[in-house]
Design a protein around this motif. Structure first.
Motif, PDB file in Angstrom:
ATOM      1  N   PRO A 168       3.398   2.007 -10.666  1.00 53.29           N
ATOM      2  CA  PRO A 168       2.256   1.418  -9.940  1.00 53.29           C
ATOM      3  C   PRO A 168       0.916   2.077 -10.264  1.00 53.29           C
ATOM      4  CG  PRO A 168       3.567   2.824  -8.503  1.00 53.29           C
ATOM      5  CD  PRO A 168       4.306   2.743  -9.796  1.00 53.29           C
ATOM      6  N   ARG A 169       0.964   3.245 -10.887  1.00 52.81           N
ATOM      7  CA  ARG A 169      -0.292   3.955 -11.160  1.00 52.81           C
ATOM      8  C   ARG A 169      -1.030   3.379 -12.368  1.00 52.81           C
ATOM      9  NH1 ARG A 169       3.565   7.623  -9.533  1.00 52.81           N
ATOM     10  NH2 ARG A 169       3.049   8.848  -7.702  1.00 52.81           N
ATOM     11  N   LEU A 206      13.680  -6.533 -11.607  1.00 48.70           N
ATOM     12  CA  LEU A 206      12.498  -5.689 -11.501  1.00 48.70           C
ATOM     13  C   LEU A 206      12.684  -4.740 -10.323  1.00 48.70           C
ATOM     14  CD1 LEU A 206       9.280  -7.846 -12.027  1.00 48.70           C
ATOM     15  CD2 LEU A 206      10.230  -6.061 -13.486  1.00 48.70           C
ATOM     16  N   ALA A 207      12.348  -3.484 -10.537  1.00 43.63           N
ATOM     17  CA  ALA A 207      12.455  -2.494  -9.456  1.00 43.63           C
ATOM     18  C   ALA A 207      11.136  -1.748  -9.346  1.00 43.63           C
ATOM     19  CB  ALA A 207      13.596  -1.529  -9.758  1.00 43.63           C
ATOM     20  N   GLY A 208      10.938  -1.113  -8.218  1.00 43.82           N
ATOM     21  CA  GLY A 208       9.721  -0.324  -8.020  1.00 43.82           C
ATOM     22  C   GLY A 208       9.828   0.997  -8.759  1.00 43.82           C
ATOM     23  N   PRO A 209       8.863   1.883  -8.534  1.00 42.71           N
ATOM     24  CA  PRO A 209       8.889   3.182  -9.208  1.00 42.71           C
ATOM     25  C   PRO A 209      10.113   3.997  -8.800  1.00 42.71           C
ATOM     26  CG  PRO A 209       7.175   3.099  -7.518  1.00 42.71           C
ATOM     27  CD  PRO A 209       7.707   1.721  -7.646  1.00 42.71           C
ATOM     28  N   ILE A 210      10.826   4.505  -9.760  1.00 40.80           N
ATOM     29  CA  ILE A 210      12.152   5.085  -9.479  1.00 40.80           C
ATOM     30  C   ILE A 210      12.081   6.322  -8.585  1.00 40.80           C
ATOM     31  CG2 ILE A 210      12.188   6.445 -11.640  1.00 40.80           C
ATOM     32  CD1 ILE A 210      15.251   5.751 -11.711  1.00 40.80           C
ATOM     33  N   LEU A 211      11.118   7.197  -8.844  1.00 41.12           N
ATOM     34  CA  LEU A 211      11.055   8.435  -8.056  1.00 41.12           C
ATOM     35  C   LEU A 211      10.695   8.125  -6.609  1.00 41.12           C
ATOM     36  CD1 LEU A 211       9.095  10.687 -10.591  1.00 41.12           C
ATOM     37  CD2 LEU A 211      11.532  10.788 -10.093  1.00 41.12           C
ATOM     38  N   GLU A 212       9.679   7.315  -6.447  1.00 44.00           N
ATOM     39  CA  GLU A 212       9.174   7.021  -5.114  1.00 44.00           C
ATOM     40  C   GLU A 212      10.194   6.233  -4.295  1.00 44.00           C
ATOM     41  OE1 GLU A 212       7.595   6.857  -7.907  1.00 44.00           O
ATOM     42  OE2 GLU A 212       5.701   7.940  -7.715  1.00 44.00           O
ATOM     43  N   GLU A 213      10.859   5.251  -4.940  1.00 41.73           N
ATOM     44  CA  GLU A 213      11.855   4.471  -4.204  1.00 41.73           C
ATOM     45  C   GLU A 213      13.028   5.352  -3.787  1.00 41.73           C
ATOM     46  OE1 GLU A 213      12.832   0.587  -5.487  1.00 41.73           O
ATOM     47  OE2 GLU A 213      10.816   0.008  -4.855  1.00 41.73           O
ATOM     48  N   TYR A 214      13.329   6.329  -4.624  1.00 45.03           N
ATOM     49  CA  TYR A 214      14.438   7.222  -4.294  1.00 45.03           C
ATOM     50  C   TYR A 214      14.090   8.048  -3.051  1.00 45.03           C
ATOM     51  CZ  TYR A 214      17.946  10.869  -4.652  1.00 45.03           C
ATOM     52  OH  TYR A 214      18.973  11.727  -4.365  1.00 45.03           O
ATOM     53  N   GLU A 252       5.167  28.284  -7.744  1.00 47.04           N
ATOM     54  CA  GLU A 252       5.063  27.468  -6.536  1.00 47.04           C
ATOM     55  C   GLU A 252       3.941  26.429  -6.674  1.00 47.04           C
ATOM     56  OE1 GLU A 252       7.140  27.214  -4.192  1.00 47.04           O
ATOM     57  OE2 GLU A 252       5.960  25.864  -2.932  1.00 47.04           O
ATOM     58  N   GLY A 253       2.855  26.835  -7.329  1.00 46.35           N
ATOM     59  CA  GLY A 253       1.742  25.900  -7.520  1.00 46.35           C
ATOM     60  C   GLY A 253       2.136  24.691  -8.349  1.00 46.35           C
ATOM     61  N   GLU A 254       3.054  24.878  -9.291  1.00 45.66           N
ATOM     62  CA  GLU A 254       3.528  23.754 -10.100  1.00 45.66           C
ATOM     63  C   GLU A 254       4.357  22.800  -9.231  1.00 45.66           C
ATOM     64  OE1 GLU A 254       4.259  25.341 -14.534  1.00 45.66           O
ATOM     65  OE2 GLU A 254       5.321  26.509 -13.026  1.00 45.66           O
ATOM     66  N   VAL A 255       5.127  23.380  -8.330  1.00 49.38           N
ATOM     67  CA  VAL A 255       5.941  22.559  -7.428  1.00 49.38           C
ATOM     68  C   VAL A 255       5.029  21.788  -6.464  1.00 49.38           C
ATOM     69  CG1 VAL A 255       7.751  22.596  -5.664  1.00 49.38           C
ATOM     70  CG2 VAL A 255       7.876  24.176  -7.606  1.00 49.38           C
ATOM     71  N   VAL A 256       4.010  22.487  -5.965  1.00 47.58           N
ATOM     72  CA  VAL A 256       3.052  21.836  -5.051  1.00 47.58           C
ATOM     73  C   VAL A 256       2.383  20.653  -5.758  1.00 47.58           C
ATOM     74  CG1 VAL A 256       0.853  22.149  -3.830  1.00 47.58           C
ATOM     75  CG2 VAL A 256       2.641  23.896  -3.671  1.00 47.58           C
ATOM     76  N   TYR A 257       2.029  20.848  -7.022  1.00 53.86           N
ATOM     77  CA  TYR A 257       1.408  19.772  -7.805  1.00 53.86           C
ATOM     78  C   TYR A 257       2.349  18.567  -7.915  1.00 53.86           C
ATOM     79  CZ  TYR A 257       0.072  17.216 -12.026  1.00 53.86           C
ATOM     80  OH  TYR A 257      -0.235  16.224 -12.925  1.00 53.86           O
ATOM     81  N   GLU A 258       3.610  18.831  -8.230  1.00 51.97           N
ATOM     82  CA  GLU A 258       4.573  17.736  -8.375  1.00 51.97           C
ATOM     83  C   GLU A 258       4.808  17.028  -7.036  1.00 51.97           C
ATOM     84  OE1 GLU A 258       5.498  16.633 -11.151  1.00 51.97           O
ATOM     85  OE2 GLU A 258       5.088  18.286 -12.512  1.00 51.97           O
ATOM     86  N   ARG A 259       4.861  17.803  -5.975  1.00 55.93           N
ATOM     87  CA  ARG A 259       5.043  17.203  -4.629  1.00 55.93           C
ATOM     88  C   ARG A 259       3.894  16.265  -4.304  1.00 55.93           C
ATOM     89  NH1 ARG A 259       8.074  20.550  -0.158  1.00 55.93           N
ATOM     90  NH2 ARG A 259       7.557  18.673   0.971  1.00 55.93           N
ATOM     91  N   ARG A 276       1.994  14.708  -6.312  1.00 57.01           N
ATOM     92  CA  ARG A 276       2.054  13.501  -7.130  1.00 57.01           C
ATOM     93  C   ARG A 276       3.130  12.542  -6.622  1.00 57.01           C
ATOM     94  NH1 ARG A 276       3.471  12.294 -11.981  1.00 57.01           N
ATOM     95  NH2 ARG A 276       4.656  14.174 -12.350  1.00 57.01           N
ATOM     96  N   LEU A 277       4.227  13.110  -6.148  1.00 52.89           N
ATOM     97  CA  LEU A 277       5.302  12.261  -5.617  1.00 52.89           C
ATOM     98  C   LEU A 277       4.874  11.554  -4.332  1.00 52.89           C
ATOM     99  CD1 LEU A 277       8.409  14.588  -6.084  1.00 52.89           C
ATOM    100  CD2 LEU A 277       8.049  12.382  -7.197  1.00 52.89           C
ATOM    101  N   GLU A 278       4.117  12.256  -3.525  1.00 50.15           N
ATOM    102  CA  GLU A 278       3.745  11.722  -2.210  1.00 50.15           C
ATOM    103  C   GLU A 278       2.535  10.792  -2.262  1.00 50.15           C
ATOM    104  OE1 GLU A 278       5.560  11.923   0.252  1.00 50.15           O
ATOM    105  OE2 GLU A 278       6.494  13.892   0.547  1.00 50.15           O
ATOM    106  N   ASP A 279       1.672  10.993  -3.254  1.00 50.74           N
ATOM    107  CA  ASP A 279       0.434  10.219  -3.316  1.00 50.74           C
ATOM    108  C   ASP A 279       0.551   9.155  -4.403  1.00 50.74           C
ATOM    109  OD1 ASP A 279      -2.072   9.183  -3.426  1.00 50.74           O
ATOM    110  OD2 ASP A 279      -3.097  11.050  -3.936  1.00 50.74           O
ATOM    111  N   ARG A 280       0.822   7.926  -3.975  1.00 49.77           N
ATOM    112  CA  ARG A 280       1.059   6.838  -4.939  1.00 49.77           C
ATOM    113  C   ARG A 280      -0.217   6.412  -5.670  1.00 49.77           C
ATOM    114  NH1 ARG A 280       6.250   5.423  -2.342  1.00 49.77           N
ATOM    115  NH2 ARG A 280       6.706   7.535  -1.730  1.00 49.77           N
ATOM    116  N   LYS A 281      -1.351   6.874  -5.141  1.00 52.30           N
ATOM    117  CA  LYS A 281      -2.609   6.502  -5.804  1.00 52.30           C
ATOM    118  C   LYS A 281      -3.062   7.579  -6.796  1.00 52.30           C
ATOM    119  CE  LYS A 281      -4.218   3.653  -2.004  1.00 52.30           C
ATOM    120  NZ  LYS A 281      -5.001   3.633  -0.768  1.00 52.30           N
TER     121      LYS A 281
END
Lengths: 262, 279
Positions: free
Chosen positions: B12-13, B37-45, B85-92, B94-99
């Motif tokens: 969706p991005r 057709l399916a939505g974004p795999i990570l977010e739907e999971y 930890e900062g790398e994990v925070v970055y990935e989190r 991105r996972l949470e913010d669909r925009k």
């Protein structure tokens, strides 16, 4: 008739020493110590101090502002990409739109306005002061910095047996650019591990830098180009918009952490 | 090889890709095969969980993604890469913010594919299925010849990954672009100024907001299909959509400018599969 009021030399000296010492004593314990007075450190300081946070910026040079005075090739024009021009609006810095989303401002104007805004917000400075080490507390939480006069580092060792002093804070922000001095010291001690410069697409680094700005370890926040050293983002690429927004993000994180400490 | 179901996961991005059109295209290419057709795999999971369980799932996924990050082009990503930890925070974030459209890190494509694969349920892990996942992240694979990571447009496998940012970056622009960019760099120009100088030398190339991206993406889906059907994703014919373009010019020729979509051999490959499925 003399233009200026008569004052003795000793009065001038006492005024300098008294004022400096009062401030130094007061800021021996701050809420936040920012190491590095470049654009991200100044921005973080301005944001924090404007919220009433007792903030001290430690700068190794006499001048504040880091690389924010000039752009590339010693040309004193700065560029920022949207939305960072909003920071220039906040600071009252005039700029031109070079093309859609790209803005150009005079370096001296932008830098002096940012410094003034930080001062107006209440930030205090310890310039000509070099970071030497960190103060650590239980759980290796960063709780201050060890500092010395910058000139001490330029003199022959046999005549510079000058011990440093330590100042404390609830949070330390490393805004020392690529050198990432605070992180480097922690890494030297085996207390932190940085990634170094890594494999990314350079043109996207500005976004990545802002996105990675935050707490690196308890008590330590990283902003500006020090973020790229911490997480392996590219050396080249970020322009000043990234520095300014990284400073803003760093301040937001610091405010959250300070609130948690209450 | 029997192939009855194809799942296409959207990103969706990147809004310039029309997934409905991609679905119709695959239906036309392989009639008789179900295309979903399916939505974004990570977010739907992660949306399949709630509360503290969801927090844990997001955290584990963020750690896995951070571990897949290529830190140095010369070094393979270790099996158990330590993460900050900062790398994990970055990935989190991105996972949470669909925009959040930020990209630029390179992920090891094989590790990323394994992460995606681990999210598929047993009903979606059957041999007759193919999963094609679109992402706006950069993916890279390590070249055995020069032992370096190279950005890729597509990873063909199970599941397959199509990198939209990779389509715009991995195939090189015209040489003049890089010469101009390096020259601007030598003068200490800021990034925007460098890009502005170099843009005039880039030749025709794709960007993430390019309306041609949907048409181009069809070819990369076809490469994933060809790999699944024959074990070989690529074709040596520069006018076939399965041509492995290393330059934007080649990509545009194969995907947009060619008179015929596929060479005779690969057209027959898809026709044969269509007949197998009764299409």
């Amino acid at each position: 008739m003399a233009l200026f009021h008569p004052v003795d030399e000793k009065d001038v000296t006492r005024a300098i020493v008294g004022s400096f010492m009062r401030q130094f004593e007061e800021y021996a314990e701050s809420d936040v110590i920012i190491v590095g007075g470049g654009p991200s450190g100044l921005m973080a300081g301005k944001e924090l101090a404007s919220k009433g946070v007792k903030t001290l910026i430690v700068e190794r040079n006499n001048y504040i502002g880091g690389g924010f005075w000039i752009g590339g090739y010693l040309m004193n024009k700065l560029t920022v990409r949207a939305p960072a021009q909003k920071v220039l609006d906040e600071l009252g810095v005039p700029y031109e739109e070079a093309q859609e989303g790209l803005f150009v401002a005079d370096g001296p104007h932008a830098c002096s306005k940012l410094i003034a805004a930080a001062c107006d917000a209440g930030v205090k400075f310890a310039n000509m002061t070099i970071f030497e080490d960190v103060v650590l507390r239980e759980g290796n939480r960063v709780a201050g910095v060890v500092i010395n006069w910058t000139p001490v580092t330029s003199l022959p060792r046999e005549i510079t047996c000058v011990d440093p002093v330590a100042i404390e804070s609830k949070i330390v922000i490393d805004s020392t650019g690529h050198d990432a001095c605070v992180l480097a010291k922690l890494e030297q001690r085996g207390l932190a591990k940085t990634v170094g410069f890594g494999a990314m697409w350079v043109e996207r680094s500005e976004d990545l830098l802002v996105e990675h700005t935050g707490e690196f370890m308890p008590g330590l926040i990283v902003t500006g180009m020090a973020v790229s050293t911490a997480y392996g983002l590219p050396r080249m690429g970020p322009t000043f918009g990234g520095m300014l927004l990284s400073g803003k993000r760093g301040a937001e994180v610091a405010l959250e952490k300070l609130a948690e400490m209450k | 090889m029997f192939l009855s179901e194809i799942y296409i996961y959207s990103e969706p991005r990147c809004r310039s890709v029309d997934y409905q059109e991609l679905s119709s295209y695959v239906n036309g290419l392989l009639p008789g095969t179900r295309v979903m057709l399916a939505g974004p795999i990570l977010e739907e999971y992660i949306d399949g969980f709630e509360g503290s369980i969801r927090d844990g799932v997001v955290r584990r996924l963020a750690v896995s993604l951070a571990k897949a990050k290529v830190r140095a082009l010369e070094d393979p990503v270790p099996d158990e890469q330590s993460v900050l930890e900062g790398e994990v925070v970055y990935e989190r974030r991105r996972l949470e913010d669909r925009k959040n459209t930020v990209f630029g890190l390179i992920y090891d494509a094989h590790i990323l594919s394994a992460i995606y694969g681990s999210l598929l349920s047993s009903e979606k892990s059957r041999i007759e299925q193919l999963h094609i996942i679109f992402t706006n992240q950069l993916i890279g694979t390590r070249d055995t010849a020069d032992r370096r990571y190279h950005a890729r447009t597509v990873l063909c496998g199970s599941p397959s990954i199509v990198s939209l940012s990779g389509i715009t970056i991995a195939p090189a622009k015209d040489t003049g672009f890089y010469i101009a960019r390096r020259s601007a760099e030598a003068f200490g120009f800021a990034e925007e100024e460098k890009m502005e100088v170099a843009a005039g030398f880039a030749g025709d190339s794709l960007s993430l907001d390019d309306p041609r991206l949907t048409e181009v993406a069809k070819g990369y889906i076809a490469q994933a299909l060809a790999y699944r059907l024959s074990g070989d994703a690529f074709c040596s014919d520069p006018d076939c959509r399965l041509y492995n373009a290393h330059r934007q010019r080649e990509l545009i020729r194969a995907q947009l400018d060619s008179d015929s979509e596929y060479c005779g051999m690969h057209e027959e490959l898809f026709n044969r599969q269509a007949r197998t499925n009764g299409g």
